[in-house]
Write a protein that holds these residues in place. Structure first.
Motif, PDB file in Angstrom:
ATOM      1  N   LEU A  23     -82.662  71.119 -12.868  1.00 30.35           N
ATOM      2  CA  LEU A  23     -81.587  72.003 -13.270  1.00 30.35           C
ATOM      3  C   LEU A  23     -81.915  73.381 -12.719  1.00 30.35           C
ATOM      4  O   LEU A  23     -82.977  73.924 -13.021  1.00 30.35           O
ATOM      5  N   HIS A  24     -81.023  73.933 -11.910  1.00 36.88           N
ATOM      6  CA  HIS A  24     -81.294  75.220 -11.263  1.00 36.88           C
ATOM      7  C   HIS A  24     -80.228  76.230 -11.678  1.00 36.88           C
ATOM      8  O   HIS A  24     -79.064  76.125 -11.277  1.00 36.88           O
ATOM      9  N   LEU A  25     -80.626  77.209 -12.484  1.00 38.59           N
ATOM     10  CA  LEU A  25     -79.727  78.282 -12.919  1.00 38.59           C
ATOM     11  C   LEU A  25     -79.919  79.501 -12.024  1.00 38.59           C
ATOM     12  O   LEU A  25     -81.034  80.013 -11.896  1.00 38.59           O
ATOM     13  N   GLY A  26     -78.826  79.944 -11.431  1.00 34.20           N
ATOM     14  CA  GLY A  26     -78.883  81.041 -10.471  1.00 34.20           C
ATOM     15  C   GLY A  26     -78.939  80.483  -9.068  1.00 34.20           C
ATOM     16  O   GLY A  26     -79.853  80.756  -8.303  1.00 34.20           O
ATOM     17  N   ALA A  27     -77.923  79.685  -8.733  1.00 32.52           N
ATOM     18  CA  ALA A  27     -77.952  78.946  -7.470  1.00 32.52           C
ATOM     19  C   ALA A  27     -77.942  79.853  -6.250  1.00 32.52           C
ATOM     20  O   ALA A  27     -78.605  79.572  -5.252  1.00 32.52           O
ATOM     21  N   HIS A  28     -77.165  80.944  -6.314  1.00 31.67           N
ATOM     22  CA  HIS A  28     -76.966  81.828  -5.176  1.00 31.67           C
ATOM     23  C   HIS A  28     -76.550  80.996  -3.967  1.00 31.67           C
ATOM     24  O   HIS A  28     -75.524  80.329  -3.992  1.00 31.67           O
ATOM     25  N   ALA A  29     -77.355  80.943  -2.917  1.00 37.32           N
ATOM     26  CA  ALA A  29     -77.012  80.169  -1.718  1.00 37.32           C
ATOM     27  C   ALA A  29     -77.791  78.856  -1.647  1.00 37.32           C
ATOM     28  O   ALA A  29     -77.947  78.283  -0.566  1.00 37.32           O
ATOM     29  N   VAL A  47     -78.763  69.728 -10.354  1.00 41.04           N
ATOM     30  CA  VAL A  47     -77.584  70.414 -10.863  1.00 41.04           C
ATOM     31  C   VAL A  47     -77.768  71.902 -10.627  1.00 41.04           C
ATOM     32  O   VAL A  47     -78.781  72.481 -11.032  1.00 41.04           O
ATOM     33  N   TRP A  48     -76.806  72.506  -9.949  1.00 46.42           N
ATOM     34  CA  TRP A  48     -76.836  73.938  -9.645  1.00 46.42           C
ATOM     35  C   TRP A  48     -75.805  74.655 -10.516  1.00 46.42           C
ATOM     36  O   TRP A  48     -74.690  74.168 -10.703  1.00 46.42           O
ATOM     37  N   ILE A  49     -76.174  75.844 -11.007  1.00 46.01           N
ATOM     38  CA  ILE A  49     -75.246  76.665 -11.780  1.00 46.01           C
ATOM     39  C   ILE A  49     -75.336  78.105 -11.265  1.00 46.01           C
ATOM     40  O   ILE A  49     -76.433  78.623 -11.038  1.00 46.01           O
ATOM     41  N   ASP A  50     -74.178  78.732 -11.100  1.00 45.08           N
ATOM     42  CA  ASP A  50     -74.168  80.158 -10.766  1.00 45.08           C
ATOM     43  C   ASP A  50     -72.994  80.821 -11.469  1.00 45.08           C
ATOM     44  O   ASP A  50     -71.953  80.187 -11.688  1.00 45.08           O
ATOM     45  N   GLY A  51     -73.153  82.082 -11.819  1.00 45.89           N
ATOM     46  CA  GLY A  51     -72.100  82.799 -12.522  1.00 45.89           C
ATOM     47  C   GLY A  51     -71.003  83.325 -11.626  1.00 45.89           C
ATOM     48  O   GLY A  51     -69.918  83.674 -12.106  1.00 45.89           O
ATOM     49  N   ASN A  52     -71.265  83.398 -10.328  1.00 46.15           N
ATOM     50  CA  ASN A  52     -70.320  83.982  -9.377  1.00 46.15           C
ATOM     51  C   ASN A  52     -69.489  82.884  -8.731  1.00 46.15           C
ATOM     52  O   ASN A  52     -69.996  82.080  -7.951  1.00 46.15           O
ATOM     53  N   ILE A  67     -72.546  71.437  -8.151  1.00 46.35           N
ATOM     54  CA  ILE A  67     -72.680  72.877  -8.354  1.00 46.35           C
ATOM     55  C   ILE A  67     -71.523  73.355  -9.225  1.00 46.35           C
ATOM     56  O   ILE A  67     -70.373  72.976  -9.017  1.00 46.35           O
ATOM     57  N   TYR A  68     -71.859  74.169 -10.230  1.00 46.18           N
ATOM     58  CA  TYR A  68     -70.899  74.578 -11.246  1.00 46.18           C
ATOM     59  C   TYR A  68     -70.920  76.091 -11.412  1.00 46.18           C
ATOM     60  O   TYR A  68     -71.964  76.727 -11.251  1.00 46.18           O
ATOM     61  N   GLN A  69     -69.760  76.633 -11.778  1.00 46.53           N
ATOM     62  CA  GLN A  69     -69.706  78.039 -12.149  1.00 46.53           C
ATOM     63  C   GLN A  69     -69.846  78.143 -13.654  1.00 46.53           C
ATOM     64  O   GLN A  69     -69.084  77.529 -14.417  1.00 46.53           O
ATOM     65  N   ALA A  70     -70.830  78.900 -14.105  1.00 45.99           N
ATOM     66  CA  ALA A  70     -70.998  79.175 -15.527  1.00 45.99           C
ATOM     67  C   ALA A  70     -71.911  80.388 -15.668  1.00 45.99           C
ATOM     68  O   ALA A  70     -72.883  80.543 -14.923  1.00 45.99           O
ATOM     69  N   LEU A  71     -71.573  81.236 -16.607  1.00 41.67           N
ATOM     70  CA  LEU A  71     -72.381  82.411 -16.914  1.00 41.67           C
ATOM     71  C   LEU A  71     -73.121  82.094 -18.207  1.00 41.67           C
ATOM     72  O   LEU A  71     -72.537  82.118 -19.289  1.00 41.67           O
ATOM     73  N   ILE A  72     -74.387  81.756 -18.077  1.00 40.89           N
ATOM     74  CA  ILE A  72     -75.156  81.227 -19.213  1.00 40.89           C
ATOM     75  C   ILE A  72     -75.779  82.358 -20.037  1.00 40.89           C
ATOM     76  O   ILE A  72     -76.402  83.274 -19.502  1.00 40.89           O
ATOM     77  N   THR A 115     -69.154  84.038 -21.315  1.00 36.89           N
ATOM     78  CA  THR A 115     -70.412  83.305 -21.184  1.00 36.89           C
ATOM     79  C   THR A 115     -70.306  81.961 -21.893  1.00 36.89           C
ATOM     80  O   THR A 115     -69.410  81.736 -22.708  1.00 36.89           O
ATOM     81  N   THR A 116     -71.238  81.090 -21.569  1.00 39.46           N
ATOM     82  CA  THR A 116     -71.327  79.805 -22.261  1.00 39.46           C
ATOM     83  C   THR A 116     -72.787  79.484 -22.530  1.00 39.46           C
ATOM     84  O   THR A 116     -73.670  79.879 -21.751  1.00 39.46           O
ATOM     85  N   ARG A 117     -73.049  78.823 -23.613  1.00 36.98           N
ATOM     86  CA  ARG A 117     -74.400  78.364 -23.905  1.00 36.98           C
ATOM     87  C   ARG A 117     -74.726  77.190 -23.001  1.00 36.98           C
ATOM     88  O   ARG A 117     -73.840  76.413 -22.601  1.00 36.98           O
ATOM     89  N   LEU A 118     -76.004  77.012 -22.717  1.00 35.32           N
ATOM     90  CA  LEU A 118     -76.406  75.917 -21.847  1.00 35.32           C
ATOM     91  C   LEU A 118     -76.188  74.568 -22.515  1.00 35.32           C
ATOM     92  O   LEU A 118     -75.801  73.598 -21.847  1.00 35.32           O
ATOM     93  N   ASP A 119     -76.410  74.480 -23.822  1.00 34.73           N
ATOM     94  CA  ASP A 119     -76.152  73.201 -24.485  1.00 34.73           C
ATOM     95  C   ASP A 119     -74.663  72.845 -24.422  1.00 34.73           C
ATOM     96  O   ASP A 119     -74.287  71.689 -24.189  1.00 34.73           O
ATOM     97  N   THR A 120     -73.803  73.846 -24.566  1.00 33.40           N
ATOM     98  CA  THR A 120     -72.365  73.625 -24.429  1.00 33.40           C
ATOM     99  C   THR A 120     -72.008  73.195 -23.008  1.00 33.40           C
ATOM    100  O   THR A 120     -71.159  72.310 -22.811  1.00 33.40           O
ATOM    101  N   PHE A 121     -72.671  73.804 -22.024  1.00 29.34           N
ATOM    102  CA  PHE A 121     -72.434  73.430 -20.632  1.00 29.34           C
ATOM    103  C   PHE A 121     -72.735  71.953 -20.410  1.00 29.34           C
ATOM    104  O   PHE A 121     -71.946  71.232 -19.789  1.00 29.34           O
TER     105      PHE A 121
END
Length: 211
Positions: A23-29, A47-52, A67-72, A115-121
């Motif tokens: 699980l990678h939070l802050g995927a960027h590129a 699994v990639w997550i990024d807020g942007n 890859i998902y958009q989410a602000l954790i 924002t969303t919690r990671l458990d909710t994600f």
């Protein structure tokens, strides 16, 4: 990654461990993708997550999967997401000493996002957290909040690689001793911390030592 992934893999193998998924939070590129793939973790296990959203869209165009958009964060609320001109320092927190260390990096846009919690994600996207025992967090000062937001799922995690701060790079960010204390309560020991050029931030690697 300031601690090279090959060093992390070597430690894991020496301790008879294995990575089931990442699980990678802050995927960027998705810069770490090549290293992950080289060491046997294929894209279906990441699994990639990024807020942007723009970064997420760009990576999808380049072929990124899962890859998902989410602000954790630890709370679900509307926040001001501060987009920086370098794309790498964007955060829901205000710049702290970051502004002095890197004066060329400025907030170029502020967006109101929820924002969303990671458990909710996990639950919303039908993702089984037990399949991802390596977590990599790089979300600009809110890494500890992200961990707290999925506390009930930490039991599935064996390895945590996270950006951590020894100074207030972002206003109100958690500091390394806080990260150490919290993760120790959940059975982890810090194996390494590599600071970037004495700038008050770096990367830390934690390994599960107890349940």
């Amino acid at each position: 990654m300031l601690i090279p992934f090959e060093h992390v893999i070597k430690f894991i193998h020496m301790n008879n461990g294995t990575i089931k998924g990442i699980l990678h939070l802050g995927a960027h590129a998705c810069e770490e993708k090549e290293a992950y793939n080289t060491h046997g973790i294929d894209d279906s296990k990441i699994v990639w997550i990024d807020g942007n959203q723009e970064l997420v869209n760009a990576m999808k165009i380049k072929g990124a999967t899962n890859i998902y958009q989410a602000l954790i964060d630890n709370e679900e609320k509307e926040v001001s997401f501060k987009i920086t001109n370098n794309g790498q320092s964007s955060s829901i927190l205000e710049l702290g000493i970051h502004a002095n260390l890197y004066p060329h990096v400025v907030v170029s846009e502020t967006r109101v996002q929820k924002t969303t919690r990671l458990d909710t994600f996990f639950e919303t996207n039908n993702i089984d957290p037990s399949q991802y025992n390596f977590w990599n967090l790089d979300i600009q000062g809110t890494e500890l909040n992200a961990l707290k937001s999925a506390e009930k799922y930490l039991k599935h995690v064996d390895f945590i690689y996270t950006e951590a701060n020894t100074k207030e790079i972002y206003k109100g960010c958690a500091l390394l001793p806080e990260m150490d204390y919290y993760l120790a309560e959940h059975g982890f020991a810090r194996i390494a911390f590599q600071e970037y050029d004495n700038h008050g931030w770096g990367d830390a690697f934690y390994y599960r030592v107890s349940t």
